[in-house]
Design a protein around this motif. Structure first.
Motif, mmCIF file in Angstrom:
data_model
loop_
_atom_site.group_PDB
_atom_site.id
_atom_site.type_symbol
_atom_site.label_atom_id
_atom_site.label_comp_id
_atom_site.label_asym_id
_atom_site.label_seq_id
_atom_site.Cartn_x
_atom_site.Cartn_y
_atom_site.Cartn_z
ATOM 1 N N THR A 46 0.879 -1.171 0.000
ATOM 2 C CA THR A 46 0.000 0.000 0.000
ATOM 3 C C THR A 46 0.918 1.222 0.000
ATOM 4 O OG1 THR A 46 -0.279 -0.198 2.399
ATOM 5 C CG2 THR A 46 -1.986 -1.138 1.000
ATOM 6 N N HIS A 47 0.429 2.392 0.292
ATOM 7 C CA HIS A 47 1.195 3.548 -0.171
ATOM 8 C C HIS A 47 0.946 4.812 0.614
ATOM 9 C CE1 HIS A 47 -2.668 3.157 -1.996
ATOM 10 N NE2 HIS A 47 -2.256 2.090 -2.674
ATOM 11 N N GLN A 48 0.669 4.683 1.919
ATOM 12 C CA GLN A 48 0.566 5.916 2.703
ATOM 13 C C GLN A 48 1.964 6.488 2.821
ATOM 14 O OE1 GLN A 48 -2.526 4.699 2.234
ATOM 15 N NE2 GLN A 48 -2.476 6.865 2.742
ATOM 16 N N VAL A 49 2.159 7.707 2.373
ATOM 17 C CA VAL A 49 3.460 8.362 2.566
ATOM 18 C C VAL A 49 3.273 9.300 3.751
ATOM 19 C CG1 VAL A 49 5.309 9.690 1.513
ATOM 20 C CG2 VAL A 49 3.876 8.225 0.080
ATOM 21 N N GLY A 101 -1.442 9.297 -0.395
ATOM 22 C CA GLY A 101 -1.528 7.856 -0.652
ATOM 23 C C GLY A 101 -1.450 7.533 -2.125
ATOM 24 N N PRO A 102 -0.375 7.933 -2.814
ATOM 25 C CA PRO A 102 -0.290 7.632 -4.252
ATOM 26 C C PRO A 102 -0.041 6.153 -4.476
ATOM 27 C CG PRO A 102 1.792 8.538 -3.471
ATOM 28 C CD PRO A 102 0.847 8.592 -2.312
ATOM 29 N N ARG A 103 -0.767 5.549 -5.396
ATOM 30 C CA ARG A 103 -0.477 4.153 -5.723
ATOM 31 C C ARG A 103 0.933 4.087 -6.282
ATOM 32 N NH1 ARG A 103 -5.404 0.495 -7.527
ATOM 33 N NH2 ARG A 103 -3.695 -0.980 -7.324
ATOM 34 N N ARG A 104 1.564 2.940 -6.097
ATOM 35 C CA ARG A 104 2.961 2.812 -6.524
ATOM 36 C C ARG A 104 3.080 2.964 -8.036
ATOM 37 N NH1 ARG A 104 6.241 0.837 -2.322
ATOM 38 N NH2 ARG A 104 7.933 1.312 -3.771
ATOM 39 N N ALA A 198 -13.471 10.491 5.015
ATOM 40 C CA ALA A 198 -13.267 11.942 5.138
ATOM 41 C C ALA A 198 -11.785 12.275 5.308
ATOM 42 C CB ALA A 198 -14.065 12.459 6.328
ATOM 43 N N GLY A 199 -10.944 11.258 5.398
ATOM 44 C CA GLY A 199 -9.503 11.408 5.632
ATOM 45 C C GLY A 199 -9.015 10.001 5.885
ATOM 46 N N GLY A 200 -8.036 9.849 6.788
ATOM 47 C CA GLY A 200 -7.604 8.497 7.145
ATOM 48 C C GLY A 200 -8.477 7.957 8.269
ATOM 49 N N GLU A 201 -8.598 6.643 8.316
ATOM 50 C CA GLU A 201 -9.293 5.997 9.437
ATOM 51 C C GLU A 201 -8.410 4.851 9.921
ATOM 52 O OE1 GLU A 201 -13.329 4.867 8.492
ATOM 53 O OE2 GLU A 201 -13.718 6.752 7.434
ATOM 54 N N ILE A 202 -8.203 4.812 11.233
ATOM 55 C CA ILE A 202 -7.373 3.741 11.813
ATOM 56 C C ILE A 202 -8.172 3.120 12.963
ATOM 57 C CG2 ILE A 202 -5.193 3.187 12.996
ATOM 58 C CD1 ILE A 202 -4.051 5.817 11.781
ATOM 59 N N TRP A 213 -7.896 4.560 3.683
ATOM 60 C CA TRP A 213 -7.328 5.827 3.212
ATOM 61 C C TRP A 213 -7.778 6.089 1.775
ATOM 62 C CZ3 TRP A 213 -4.235 8.623 6.563
ATOM 63 C CH2 TRP A 213 -3.822 7.955 7.717
ATOM 64 N N PRO A 214 -7.926 7.378 1.444
ATOM 65 C CA PRO A 214 -8.270 7.700 0.052
ATOM 66 C C PRO A 214 -7.048 7.529 -0.845
ATOM 67 C CG PRO A 214 -7.915 9.727 1.308
ATOM 68 C CD PRO A 214 -7.768 8.575 2.277
#
Ligand SMILES: Cc1cc2nc3c(=O)[nH]c(=O)nc-3n(C[C@H](O)[C@H](O)[C@H](O)COP(=O)(O)OP(=O)(O)OC[C@H]3O[C@@H](n4cnc5c(N)ncnc54)[C@H](O)[C@@H]3O)c2cc1C
Length: 418
Positions: A46-49, A101-104, A198-202, A213-214
């Motif tokens: 995945t890709h959360q930066v 969160g850009p895809r790789r 609406a943003g990140g959820e954990i 994440w979006p």
């Protein structure tokens, strides 16, 4: 066949390799970067930066490209740990305040393009099969297998292994591993169309950590981390296991049920935790090749970027002279380890899925509703605030006060009685 002579050959052209090649080339080095797969190929990640990684992109002049590509930013997070809920925004860190969160398939080619733009030569679909050494054992280059099976020897003052956790370079030089912990968790992720966030959820639940994440193209990525011993059970029916996990996270399961799963669930138990000595005569390691941790906290890409900056600076300082390069590389290792060891400790703690300790619950309850302190806590999660400082006795005492400390003591006593 003999190839060319380079200041550096970088093996691997993704987060670590493309960034390192770009920075070295910007510093004036002649750089070749190679990858065995085609640029733009997806990878198991995945890709959360996190904020420190986003700050690197901003410094390198690349954040605007992500924004131009309409990659959504997450400024706010809902953090629900076993029913204690914090909602808030990230603190501003080095001028940035949003996780991307850009895809790789977007991020990695963008970095490769920037490396090319800086003057690095990029060759994809070619494999480094081994290293070349001089009589003293110093690495002097790489043996590259081309698409047609031809072998070329590329000579370099420095060979950089940016070739991921299974690094060929690390194996060939016998890089020493330290602070190694076997995989604690397994991860499963997938993409949803029509799952609004609406943003990140954990979400943390006993034996479970879930993130939503979006990401690009209006999709939402969900990641489920579970104890590694559950992997065999999960892989029997990953789709059902993922939905069952999301069902334990507020209304996330319900939202997923009304959305369409856009891709199959991808799962892996191959999530090691280890540092490797990242340099030696004629070679260096960067990114996962030198330091890999469970992705449950999503630190890998940001770490790879920060390492790329440190390694490129060390190589430029060394200027190809072994006597100057050696101390610069030692400083690289020291700075990397100092910056990432607290993150490793937090990662291992999270991946152990231990139930919320009484002092953690009291602390989170104290933060709930306090926007400023919630933001600082989110700063810890994203790697912008040092966990050792934040969870240190002085800060915890400041946050809890005498009453809170007394609650912790009472909660510990009752937990022991249970
Ligand atoms: C399931 C999962 C989820 C994750 N989620 C996140 C997240 O949300 N956020 C985050 O920050 N991190 C995440 N990570 C971690 C992240 O994927 C890594 O930290 C990151 O990819 C490291 O980048 P890298 O460039 O060092 O290595 P890699 O991305 O592994 O790239 C290495 C490259 O080297 C090439 N290569 C290997 N051997 C050779 C060879 N012999 N010759 C030529 N080329 C070679 C490979 O083809 C590959 O392209 C996740 C990891 C996993 C497994």
């Amino acid at each position: 066949m003999t190839g060319q002579r380079w200041d550096a050959v970088v093996v691997g052209a993704r987060a670590a390799g493309a960034a390192t090649a770009m920075l070295m080339a910007r510093g004036g080095m002649r750089v070749l970067v190679v990858d065995k797969v085609a640029v733009g190929t997806d990878t198991l990640s995945t890709h959360q930066v996190q904020l420190p990684g986003v700050a690197c992109l901003a410094r390198w002049g690349l954040l605007d490209r992500l924004v131009a590509a309409k990659n959504p930013a997450a400024r706010r997070v809902r953090f629900d740990m076993d029913g204690v809920v914090l909602e808030g925004g990230y603190p501003t860190y080095q001028g940035v305040d949003a996780v991307h969160g850009p895809r790789r398939t977007l991020l990695d080619p963008m970095l490769v393009d920037a490396a090319r733009g800086a003057g690095a030569e990029v060759r994809d679909q070619v494999t480094v099969a081994g290293l070349c050494h001089d009589v003293d054992g110093r690495v002097t280059g790489v043996r590259v297998h081309g698409r047609g099976g031809d072998e070329t020897v590329e000579t370099a003052s420095l060979v950089v292994g940016a070739d991921g956790k299974g690094s060929t370079v690390a194996r060939e030089v016998g890089a020493t591993a330290y602070r190694e912990t076997p995989a604690l968790s397994a991860g499963s992720y997938t993409y949803w169309a029509g799952l609004p966030v609406a943003g990140g959820e954990i979400y943390g639940r006993p034996g479970l950590l879930v993130g939503a994440w979006p990401t690009d193209d209006g999709l939402t990525v969900t990641y489920v981390g579970w104890p590694s011993e559950r992997f065999d059970e999960v892989r029997r029916d990953p789709e059902a296991a993922v939905v069952a996990a999301l069902d334990r996270c507020g209304d996330l399961g319900e939202r997923a049920r009304s959305a369409a799963r856009a891709e199959p669930v991808r799962s892996t138990p191959d999530l090691p935790n280890r540092f490797r000595t990242p340099y030696g005569p004629g070679w260096a390691l960067v990114g996962d090749a030198g330091l890999v941790m469970d992705p449950i906290m999503a630190y890998g890409i940001g770490h790879a970027f920060c390492d790329a900056e440190r390694l490129a600076a060390a190589a430029l300082e060394g200027g190809g002279d072994p006597a100057r390069t050696e101390p610069a590389m030692a400083a690289y290792q020291q700075a990397r380890d100092a910056a990432t060891m607290p993150a490793m400790a937090l990662t291992l703690d999270t991946a152990s899925f231990a139930p919320l300790r009484p002092e953690q619950r009291v602390l989170l309850e104290r933060l709930s509703g306090d926007a400023q302190e919630t933001s600082r806590f989110l700063g810890v999660l994203t790697g912008a605030v040092s966990p050792s400082e934040y969870f240190g006795g002085r800060n915890v005492a400041r946050l809890l006060g005498l009453r809170g400390m007394a609650r912790v003591v009472r909660a510990r006593v009752s937990a022991r009685r249970r």
